[in-house]
Enzyme design. Structure first.
Site, PDB file in Angstrom:
ATOM      1  N   LYS A 185      -6.921  -4.881  -2.894  1.00 16.67           N
ATOM      2  CA  LYS A 185      -7.676  -5.321  -1.686  1.00 16.67           C
ATOM      3  C   LYS A 185      -8.524  -4.449  -1.210  1.00 16.67           C
ATOM      4  O   LYS A 185      -8.464  -3.184  -1.674  1.00 16.67           O
ATOM      5  CB  LYS A 185      -6.791  -5.823  -0.719  1.00 16.67           C
ATOM      6  CG  LYS A 185      -5.949  -4.371   0.004  1.00 16.67           C
ATOM      7  CD  LYS A 185      -4.963  -5.057   0.930  1.00 16.67           C
ATOM      8  CE  LYS A 185      -4.205  -4.025   1.714  1.00 16.67           C
ATOM      9  NZ  LYS A 185      -4.954  -3.051   2.472  1.00 16.67           N
ATOM     10  N   ASP A 194       0.759  -1.282  -0.047  1.00 15.92           N
ATOM     11  CA  ASP A 194      -0.034   0.064  -0.055  1.00 15.92           C
ATOM     12  C   ASP A 194       0.794   1.296   0.066  1.00 15.92           C
ATOM     13  O   ASP A 194       0.738   2.204   0.514  1.00 15.92           O
ATOM     14  CB  ASP A 194      -0.859  -0.014   1.342  1.00 15.92           C
ATOM     15  CG  ASP A 194      -1.916  -1.241   1.303  1.00 15.92           C
ATOM     16  OD1 ASP A 194      -2.006  -1.964   0.236  1.00 15.92           O
ATOM     17  OD2 ASP A 194      -2.772  -1.219   2.214  1.00 15.92           O
ATOM     18  N   CYS A 209      -1.604  -2.632   7.703  1.00 14.50           N
ATOM     19  CA  CYS A 209      -1.567  -3.521   6.719  1.00 14.50           C
ATOM     20  C   CYS A 209      -0.536  -4.290   6.462  1.00 14.50           C
ATOM     21  O   CYS A 209      -0.803  -5.431   6.061  1.00 14.50           O
ATOM     22  CB  CYS A 209      -2.039  -2.683   5.363  1.00 14.50           C
ATOM     23  SG  CYS A 209      -3.893  -1.861   5.615  1.00 14.50           S
TER      24      CYS A 209
END
Ligand SMILES: [Zn+2]
Length: 336
Positions: A217, A97, A262
């Protein structure tokens, strides 16, 4: 004379090892098959992990191995298996990310309580990526529909229902709430990483490796996904695990944003799925100091090695492996 002094030193060394190990019985079993095989195995492991690992941690492994492999021949075979496995290890580098919204956009990590600036991680991250030693590179992307369940701005939308308690209180971003429908716990974040928006793009300073894979995601409206392997309710998997299995990946080295959310969820899943797992601390940035130390404790419990960029590059080159990975492999070999 030389013989005498060498055996004297051996004895002295073993005595100090014994007292340091605090496990007299275990070590005497190791010595039962002769110190030679044990010494060779210790040397092999030292070669795999490099000079920075504590002697005692290596001896503990040797003791465990020599309890089962009790002849010189058997311990040599064990050494060979260990060496062959690590020379052929397939490693994936997973960059979590590293998107505009987390770097400088609506959910910028530098505004979090830990005050860590993702930009400071980019030189380390690019060193890892440019090294080119990973067998496969994966970039994960938080990739939400515009009315995603994690968005504070949408928490009272008609297609979802807050719990009675949360419904009646004044909510603000980063509050933890419970939705009665769909039944889930959720932290409310400012709208971020909306599919196709600028905020969802990777930061332009991040090096993109040719032939890399991209895993998206959090694409379903009503469920969040911290881990790049599966959603927070553990109901649906992404294609990441299949991709890694197809490519024959044994090990995952991860980094990115946010370390305590994450990156943590992705790497804990990686370890639970049986991959040898490490995190590159200086190529990652986290949101909250308490959660960062909690994450480090969880990493330790799951044998996830916390590495510097230099150590991660050594592992990718298969020069030096994390001791946690050797410990995991020794355990596997001893269970076979
Ligand atoms: Zn998100």
């Amino acid at each position: 004379m030389a013989m005498l002094s060498s055996s004297f030193y051996k004895k002295k060394k073993l005595n100090s090892a014994l007292s340091a190990l605090n496990g007299f019985k275990e070590f005497s079993v190791a010595l039962g098959m002769g110190a030679e095989g044990a010494e060779q195995l210790a040397k092999e492991i030292r070669g795999l992990v490099g000079p920075s690992v504590d002697d005692l941690r290596i001896r503990r492994l040797v003791v465990r191995a020599t309890q089962i492999h009790d002849s010189l021949e058997s311990i040599q075979r064990f050494r060979g298996e260990l060496r062959a496995f690590f020379s052929q290890l397939k490693i994936a580098l997973v960059v979590v990310d590293f998107q505009n919204d987390f770097v400088s956009g609506s959910l910028s990590i530098k505004n979090g309580p830990a005050g860590e600036d993702p930009r400071d991680a980019i030189p380390a991250l690019n060193d890892l990526l440019r090294e080119g030693a990973a067998d496969i590179v994966v970039y994960t992307l938080d990739w939400h529909p515009a009315n995603h369940i994690s968005f504070y701005e949408h928490c009272r939308n008609g297609d979802r229902r807050l719990s009675e308690e949360d419904k009646s209180r004044k909510l603000k971003p980063f509050d933890a709430v419970r939705f009665a429908d769909p039944g889930c716990a959720q932290v409310l974040y400012p709208t971020h990483c909306v599919q196709g928006s600028w905020g969802a793009n990777l930061d332009p300073l991040v090096h993109i490796v040719k032939d890399a894979h991209f895993i998206r995601k959090g694409q379903k409206v009503h469920v969040d996904s911290y881990s790049a392997f599966q959603d927070n309710e553990r109901e649906q998997k992404t294609s990441l695990e299949n991709l890694l299995r197809e490519k024959g990946v044994d090990a995952v080295i991860g980094c990115g944003l946010a370390y305590d959310i994450c990156v943590a969820a992705t790497l804990k899943d990686s370890a639970d799925l049986g991959f040898f797992t490490s995190v590159v601390a200086d190529a990652s940035k986290g949101l909250d100091n308490d959660r960062i130390s909690e994450t480090n404790n969880e990493f330790k419990e799951k044998k996830i090695a916390v590495l510097s960029t230099g150590e991660a590059i050594s592992a990718l080159r298969k020069d030096i492996m994390p001791i946690e990975w050797i410990e995991k492999r020794v355990t596997e070999l001893l269970q076979d």
